[in-house]
Design a protein around this motif. Structure first.
Motif, PDB file in Angstrom:
ATOM      1  N   GLU A   1       0.818  -1.210   0.000  1.00  0.00           N
ATOM      2  CA  GLU A   1       0.000   0.000   0.000  1.00  0.00           C
ATOM      3  C   GLU A   1       0.857   1.268   0.000  1.00  0.00           C
ATOM      4  N   ARG A   2       2.033   1.172   0.554  1.00  0.00           N
ATOM      5  CA  ARG A   2       2.931   2.334   0.613  1.00  0.00           C
ATOM      6  C   ARG A   2       3.948   2.349  -0.522  1.00  0.00           C
ATOM      7  N   CYS A   3       4.295   1.173  -1.012  1.00  0.00           N
ATOM      8  CA  CYS A   3       5.367   1.052  -2.001  1.00  0.00           C
ATOM      9  C   CYS A   3       4.971   1.680  -3.330  1.00  0.00           C
ATOM     10  N   GLU A   4       5.876   2.489  -3.889  1.00  0.00           N
ATOM     11  CA  GLU A   4       5.673   3.112  -5.195  1.00  0.00           C
ATOM     12  C   GLU A   4       6.509   2.437  -6.278  1.00  0.00           C
ATOM     13  N   ASP A   5       7.149   1.315  -5.942  1.00  0.00           N
ATOM     14  CA  ASP A   5       7.968   0.571  -6.905  1.00  0.00           C
ATOM     15  C   ASP A   5       9.072   1.430  -7.512  1.00  0.00           C
ATOM     16  N   CYS A   6       9.635   2.328  -6.704  1.00  0.00           N
ATOM     17  CA  CYS A   6      10.680   3.213  -7.233  1.00  0.00           C
ATOM     18  C   CYS A   6      12.014   2.498  -7.380  1.00  0.00           C
ATOM     19  N   GLY A   7      12.231   1.420  -6.625  1.00  0.00           N
ATOM     20  CA  GLY A   7      13.434   0.628  -6.766  1.00  0.00           C
ATOM     21  C   GLY A   7      14.614   1.068  -5.925  1.00  0.00           C
ATOM     22  N   VAL A   8      14.435   2.085  -5.085  1.00  0.00           N
ATOM     23  CA  VAL A   8      15.548   2.539  -4.247  1.00  0.00           C
ATOM     24  C   VAL A   8      16.023   1.415  -3.328  1.00  0.00           C
ATOM     25  N   CYS A   9      15.090   0.627  -2.826  1.00  0.00           N
ATOM     26  CA  CYS A   9      15.464  -0.461  -1.916  1.00  0.00           C
ATOM     27  C   CYS A   9      16.268  -1.550  -2.622  1.00  0.00           C
ATOM     28  N   VAL A  10      16.051  -1.714  -3.930  1.00  0.00           N
ATOM     29  CA  VAL A  10      16.807  -2.712  -4.692  1.00  0.00           C
ATOM     30  C   VAL A  10      18.289  -2.374  -4.642  1.00  0.00           C
ATOM     31  N   GLU A  11      18.587  -1.096  -4.839  1.00  0.00           N
ATOM     32  CA  GLU A  11      19.980  -0.657  -4.809  1.00  0.00           C
ATOM     33  C   GLU A  11      20.546  -0.671  -3.386  1.00  0.00           C
ATOM     34  N   ALA A  12      19.671  -0.405  -2.411  1.00  0.00           N
ATOM     35  CA  ALA A  12      20.125  -0.319  -1.024  1.00  0.00           C
ATOM     36  C   ALA A  12      20.469  -1.690  -0.446  1.00  0.00           C
ATOM     37  N   CYS A  13      19.848  -2.741  -0.951  1.00  0.00           N
ATOM     38  CA  CYS A  13      20.065  -4.090  -0.413  1.00  0.00           C
ATOM     39  C   CYS A  13      21.350  -4.682  -0.982  1.00  0.00           C
ATOM     40  N   GLU A  14      22.382  -4.710  -0.178  1.00  0.00           N
ATOM     41  CA  GLU A  14      23.694  -5.171  -0.636  1.00  0.00           C
ATOM     42  C   GLU A  14      23.734  -6.676  -0.895  1.00  0.00           C
ATOM     43  N   ASN A  15      22.797  -7.415  -0.337  1.00  0.00           N
ATOM     44  CA  ASN A  15      22.791  -8.872  -0.467  1.00  0.00           C
ATOM     45  C   ASN A  15      21.979  -9.382  -1.646  1.00  0.00           C
ATOM     46  N   GLY A  16      21.305  -8.477  -2.350  1.00  0.00           N
ATOM     47  CA  GLY A  16      20.493  -8.893  -3.491  1.00  0.00           C
ATOM     48  C   GLY A  16      19.213  -9.590  -3.087  1.00  0.00           C
ATOM     49  N   HIS A  17      18.717  -9.311  -1.882  1.00  0.00           N
ATOM     50  CA  HIS A  17      17.500  -9.971  -1.403  1.00  0.00           C
ATOM     51  C   HIS A  17      16.228  -9.319  -1.949  1.00  0.00           C
ATOM     52  N   ILE A  18      16.357  -8.092  -2.469  1.00  0.00           N
ATOM     53  CA  ILE A  18      15.217  -7.403  -3.079  1.00  0.00           C
ATOM     54  C   ILE A  18      15.510  -7.239  -4.563  1.00  0.00           C
TER      55      ILE A  18
END
Length: 448
Positions: free
Chosen positions: A117-134
């Motif tokens: 409901e909050r996520c805008e699918d911007c992808g910032v978290c993809v880059e932030a996750c150093e382990n590739g979990h997102i």
């Protein structure tokens, strides 16, 4: 893309093009000492779909690819996370970086999850996750499936692409490279940005009449638009009712040829989300990133620097190409206003922000009446699109190479592009006067 995902993606691409996709996926899945559930989740994401592992996994995967539709989330956690990257504040990397506070902690398990409901699918978290979990879903395999059906497919490339694949690689060499993949042709989205430049100039003339009037441009950045709609929604009434150049590209190309499919290629995960917004569905069929494209080139052994050029006439302007970096939109629109509404040009007072913190600061000041400007431009990435998370080279190098292309452009201002005037006529916009009077401009409209 995490290194382990990149190597897996290469194997998938190569297998699909060599017609041994099924055998290759089975070989990957049948290796000993692997977590089949976790691996298949990753494979399905790299194939653009979201499936869980079961005994019929290969048939399910093939069916999902052939029946691919745009209506899905872009960003998802593929591996459960124990939050070992928390800092002294108790926040994980993805939590600290999320602009929309969409990464939550499950109180029962202590693990992070993404609130849809909050996520805008911007992808910032993809880059932030150093382990590739997102991961963000990769849409290439559904697109490759389409190529096998001999459907005409156009690559619409963001202005920031120039210089990403080598300092001397030309746009005409990139056009050849796209044809080697199977695309019918390649077009610069800068050309469609030129069309939006004229429209934004008209919107400025229409909306700004008094000292306190201002216009927030909606061009380019879905992150900027999402911040306004989600966090600063009282500002929406000041947003220009225009689509982005990406959407304009899809709409114009499909107007000219209803059979064509359009694939946007840029440095941004958020563009994948923009293509899936309800009022924009169908305008763009697939979105790939520069990073994904580089991996595709490597998997198919395509080196743009070694290819001959596929020539075309010059059609995009300096102004349209400038959209790829901070202040480019402001510059292009200001120059168009000078040509179209010369008496209004002296009133243009533009301000820009780039990077999420700076964008939020600008919008907060705008709310408080502390900004002395009437054309407001924002881009979620530092430096603009050349600083996008899926770029290949540094922001600074990308900006400098793009500036070089812009400085050497034959056409300087959008209004001087004869090719653009011809295309506009073909879609019912017969003159600049039509644009000024906002006639037949529905194709470029969006209601926020």
């Amino acid at each position: 893309m995490h290194d382990k995902h990149r190597e897996l993606f290469k194997k998938i691409i190569k297998a699909y093009y060599e017609d041994n996709f099924e055998e290759s996926i089975k070989a990957l899945m049948e290796k000993e000492k692997i977590n089949k559930t976790q691996l298949f989740k990753t494979i399905s994401n790299l194939c653009g779909v979201d499936l869980d592992y079961d005994e019929n996994y290969i048939e399910n995967l093939k069916k999902a690819i052939s029946a691919y539709k745009l209506e899905h989330k872009v960003v998802d956690r593929t591996v459960s996370c124990d939050g070992n990257c928390k800092d002294e504040s108790g926040l994980t990397n993805c939590q600290r970086n999320c602009p929309f506070d969409a990464v939550m902690i499950d109180p029962n398990t202590g693990k992070t999850y993404i609130d849809p409901e909050r996520c805008e699918d911007c992808g910032v978290c993809v880059e932030a996750c150093e382990n590739g979990h997102i991961m963000d879903r990769v849409e290439f395999i559904p697109f490759a499936h389409l190529l096998k059906e001999k459907v005409p497919v156009i690559a619409a490339v963001a202005p920031a692409i120039y210089g990403q694949f080598g300092e001397t690689v030309t746009l005409n060499q990139l056009r050849t490279a796209f044809k080697r993949i199977g695309f019918t042709d390649m077009f610069e989205v800068a050309f469609f940005a030129d069309m939006l430049t004229l429209k934004e100039a008209v919107e400025f003339d229409h909306h700004v009449h008094h000292k306190d009037d201002f216009l927030i441009t909606s061009c380019c950045c879905p992150m900027w638009v999402a911040m306004i709609r989600r966090v600063y929604n009282e500002m929406v009434k000041h947003v220009s009712p225009s689509v982005s150049p990406m959407i304009a590209a899809g709409r114009v190309l499909k107007k000219l040829n209803p059979e064509v499919k359009v694939v946007f290629i840029g440095p941004c995960i958020a563009k994948k989300a923009e293509a899936k917004e309800k009022d924009l569905l169908g305008d763009i069929d697939y979105v790939l990133t520069f990073e994904e494209l580089k991996t595709i080139f490597e998997a198919l052994e395509i080196n743009p620097a070694e290819l001959p050029e596929t020539y075309t006439v010059e059609y995009a302007s300096r102004g349209g190409r400038l959209y790829g970096r901070t202040a480019g939109v402001s510059t292009a629109v200001s120059e168009a206003i000078k040509r179209m509404f010369p008496d209004k040009h002296k009133e243009v007072r533009a301000v820009q922000a780039h990077g999420v913190p700076n964008c939020k600061e600008l919008l907060s000041k705008l709310q408080r009446g502390e900004i002395d400007a009437n054309f407001i431009e924002g881009m979620g990435c530092v430096g603009g699109c050349v600083g996008g998370p899926k770029r290949i080279i540094s922001m600074e190098l990308g900006r400098d190479r793009l500036n070089s292309l812009c400085d050497n452009s034959e056409i300087k201002v959008a209004i001087d592009s004869d090719v653009m005037k011809d295309v506009l006529k073909r879609i019912g916009i017969t003159s600049v006067d039509d644009v000024k009077e906002r006639k037949n401009m529905d194709l470029f409209e969006r209601v926020f």
